[in-house]
Design an enzyme around this catalytic site. Structure first.
Site, short mmCIF file in Angstrom:
data_model
loop_
_atom_site.label_atom_id
_atom_site.label_comp_id
_atom_site.label_asym_id
_atom_site.label_seq_id
_atom_site.Cartn_x
_atom_site.Cartn_y
_atom_site.Cartn_z
N ASP A 85 -9.60 5.17 -4.68
CA ASP A 85 -8.77 3.75 -4.68
C ASP A 85 -9.23 2.83 -4.11
O ASP A 85 -10.21 2.96 -3.25
CB ASP A 85 -7.45 4.22 -3.98
CG ASP A 85 -6.29 4.68 -4.99
OD1 ASP A 85 -6.69 4.83 -6.22
OD2 ASP A 85 -5.47 5.00 -4.48
N MET B 150 3.96 -1.85 0.53
CA MET B 150 3.90 -2.97 -0.50
C MET B 150 4.99 -3.96 -0.70
O MET B 150 5.49 -4.29 -1.71
CB MET B 150 3.77 -2.37 -2.06
CG MET B 150 2.73 -1.19 -2.15
SD MET B 150 2.78 -0.51 -3.75
CE MET B 150 4.13 0.95 -3.26
N LYS C 152 -6.76 -0.62 -8.06
CA LYS C 152 -5.75 -1.42 -8.58
C LYS C 152 -5.26 -2.22 -7.20
O LYS C 152 -5.16 -1.79 -6.32
CB LYS C 152 -4.49 -0.66 -9.20
CG LYS C 152 -4.59 -0.06 -10.48
CD LYS C 152 -3.46 0.84 -10.81
CE LYS C 152 -3.38 2.04 -9.67
NZ LYS C 152 -2.15 2.68 -10.13
N1 SAH Z 1 -0.34 6.85 -0.96
C1 SAH Z 1 -0.54 5.60 0.02
C2 SAH Z 1 0.40 4.64 -0.22
C3 SAH Z 1 0.10 3.76 -1.58
S1 SAH Z 1 0.97 2.43 -1.93
C4 SAH Z 1 -0.09 6.44 1.42
O1 SAH Z 1 0.80 7.26 1.40
O2 SAH Z 1 -0.21 5.66 2.41
C5 SAH Z 1 -0.03 0.98 -0.96
C6 SAH Z 1 0.79 0.83 0.15
O3 SAH Z 1 0.55 1.32 1.29
C7 SAH Z 1 0.15 -0.76 0.82
O4 SAH Z 1 0.68 -1.74 0.14
C8 SAH Z 1 0.47 -0.65 2.26
O5 SAH Z 1 1.95 -1.07 2.32
C9 SAH Z 1 0.36 0.72 2.65
N2 SAH Z 1 -0.71 0.93 3.42
C10 SAH Z 1 -1.59 2.04 2.93
N3 SAH Z 1 -2.53 1.79 3.76
C11 SAH Z 1 -2.49 1.08 4.70
C12 SAH Z 1 -2.80 0.73 6.01
N4 SAH Z 1 -3.95 1.16 6.45
N5 SAH Z 1 -2.24 -0.35 6.94
C13 SAH Z 1 -1.05 -0.82 6.55
N6 SAH Z 1 -0.48 -0.29 5.12
C14 SAH Z 1 -1.16 0.47 4.45
#
Ligand code: SAH
Length: 481
Positions: free
Chosen positions: A248, A385, A271
């Site tokens: 990703d 998100m 994406k």
């Molecule tokens: N599977 C991931 C989430 C994927 S959706 C998880 O468990 O974290 C993607 C969203 O995750 C982003 O839009 C944001 O809201 C959040 N996100 C992922 N990594 C992040 C980070 N390092 N800091 C802040 N938000 C994060």
């Protein structure tokens, strides 16, 4: 000075330790653990050591050292805190050709005790030739990390299967290649997970008519929130197995170089809302294509692979093709961002629970959804998100009856070197940060727990804004079929 590495059978051999303190205790543990017939001679003896000897059929005598104690002994450890005495013991032992270890004095040693990594019958011994026990312990910790904790489970399974396979595969070279494939492929991974039925079935499949080894497997691995050290040990172990890594946009840049094989095919399938990337059906097709070609496919995702990550679509492909799969959890962004901001997501006197939510399509959220949030305004809410809908979010929470002073925190690029935090209340946030363009990824935490940040926050704001999750270079190398 180089030492020859041996594993020496101590079974029932008479051994002597002179000294009864904590160092003697440690050495006694090692010797007794290998079945030695141990005698300890010391002026005084620790009660733990005495008890250990009694439990394991050892013996001890209180009093001074006498060279006659060496009679019939096969190995001696001089563990007194008197250097001159240790040296005398060593000279006496030398005269009798008995190998001696003098603790903390490598110069006087005939043999040394290595640092050990142990998994059942499997032992890895580490020596720095006595130069630095600290370095030996460091190496031990590093090796501990890369080896599956239950490697002995695999060796037990191999022990049982060995005979069966020897009968089927007579040729030595064929057998070696076969075992390489088993140990380095998905079959061993299933054994390590305790999925023996699955492992047995895959093994039978491999043996049937000498089919090529079933190598196909799909591993959904969570890489954690963005800091390269925040992937799990298991995640790193399975990533190292991959023939193909589909990763990703939210993967920390270092993770692939650190853990994936250099010759693994690495494909960015990132994406994002505002950039060109692959669509989910395109990703699914790639997974299917590589599984069908009998490859180990790792789908590496930011955070946890079960949270907003299309896990079901991708797992279904493996199920449909009847190849093994595993899901390796990761630290989800909510947990990572909260920890980095000094916030507990639940707290005994406040938030009882935490909800992971998203608003990425506001049409999906009706009145009933907002009212359900208002039913328990104590729970911490984490929105993935959602930063671009933050104004709408604040308005809806206020309308639903949330206290206007409820704090709201946006964490952007949480846990990474670009980590930044923005706090206000749900009433003031929109006005305070206006149309500030938050860097992606960013996450919203709403609830009273955010207040702990003032007390326990531990990360300094970055010197300057810094993009951490850049679009990563596509690294498409041809794999050798
Ligand atoms: N599977 C991931 C989430 C994927 S959706 C998880 O468990 O974290 C993607 C969203 O995750 C982003 O839009 C944001 O809201 C959040 N996100 C992922 N990594 C992040 C980070 N390092 N800091 C802040 N938000 C994060």
């Amino acid at each position: 000075m180089n030492y020859a590495p041996f594993f020496f059978k101590l079974d029932a051999l008479p051994c002597l330790i002179v000294g009864g303190g904590s160092v003697a205790l440690a050495k006694a543990g090692t010797l007794l653990g290998c079945g030695a017939r141990l005698h300890v001679a010391a002026e005084t003896i620790l009660p733990e050591l005495q008890a250990m000897l009694e439990r394991n059929g050892g013996s001890f005598a209180l009093g001074g050292y006498d060279s006659a104690m060496l009679d019939g002994v096969r190995i001696v450890v001089a563990a007194t805190d008197d250097r001159a005495l240790n040296s005398r013991i060593r000279d006496d032992a030398r005269l009798r050709n008995i190998p001696v270890n003098v603790v903390d004095d490598p110069e006087l040693c005939d043999f040394i005790f290595p640092a050990i990594v142990q998994r059942g019958d499997i032992q890895i011994a580490i020596s720095t030739a006595g130069v630095s026990p600290t370095l030996a312990r460091y190496l031990k910790r590093r090796i501990e990390q890369v080896l599956p904790w239950n490697l002995d489970q695999l060796s037990d399974w191999l022990k049982v299967k060995r005979r069966e396979i020897s009968k089927r595969l007579g040729h030595l070279q064929t057998r070696r290649l076969f075992w390489d494939e088993v140990i380095e492929g998905p079959i061993a991974q299933e054994v390590l997970e305790g999925n023996n039925a699955k492992a047995d079935a895959l093994l039978a499949q491999a043996l049937a008519d000498h089919d090529p080894m079933p190598r196909a497997a799909l591993y959904l691995i969570g890489a954690g929130p963005g800091h390269p050290d925040l992937i799990t040990v298991r995640g790193a172990q399975l990533l190292a197995q991959a023939d193909i890594v589909l990763y990703d946009r939210l993967i920390p840049p270092d993770v692939l170089t650190r853990y994936a094989r250099r010759d693994a095919l690495k494909i960015s399938v990132g994406k994002s809302a505002n950039r060109y990337g692959m669509t989910q059906p395109q990703i699914d097709a790639l997974i299917a294509e590589h599984l069908a070609a009998n490859r180990i496919v790792v789908r590496l995702k930011g955070g946890d692979p079960g949270i907003y990550a299309h896990a079901v679509e991708e797992l279904e492909i493996a199920r449909r093709l009847d190849v093994p799969w595993q899901i390796v959890p990761g630290i989800t962004a909510a947990a990572g961002c909260a920890a980095a901001a000094g916030i507990p997501l639940t707290e005994r006197s406040g938030a009882n629970g935490v909800r992971f939510l998203t608003l990425y399509d506001e049409k999906l959220h009706d009145q009933a959804f907002w009212q359900s949030l208002a039913l328990n305004t104590k729970d911490t809410l984490v929105f993935y998100m959602t930063t671009r809908q933050r104004a709408l979010l604040c308005r809806k929470l206020l309308e639903a009856g949330f206290n206007s002073a409820t704090p709201l925190l946006i964490v952007e690029q949480g846990t990474t070197p670009g980590h930044a935090e923005y706090e206000a209340t749900i009433e003031s946030f929109a006005a305070r940060y206006g149309d500030h363009a938050f860097m992606t990824p960013a996450l919203i935490i709403v609830g009273d727990v955010v207040r702990w940040r003032a007390r326990y926050g531990w990360k300094e704001p970055p010197q300057q804004r810094r993009v951490w999750f850049g679009e990563m270079k596509e690294d498409r190398e041809l794999i050798q079929d």
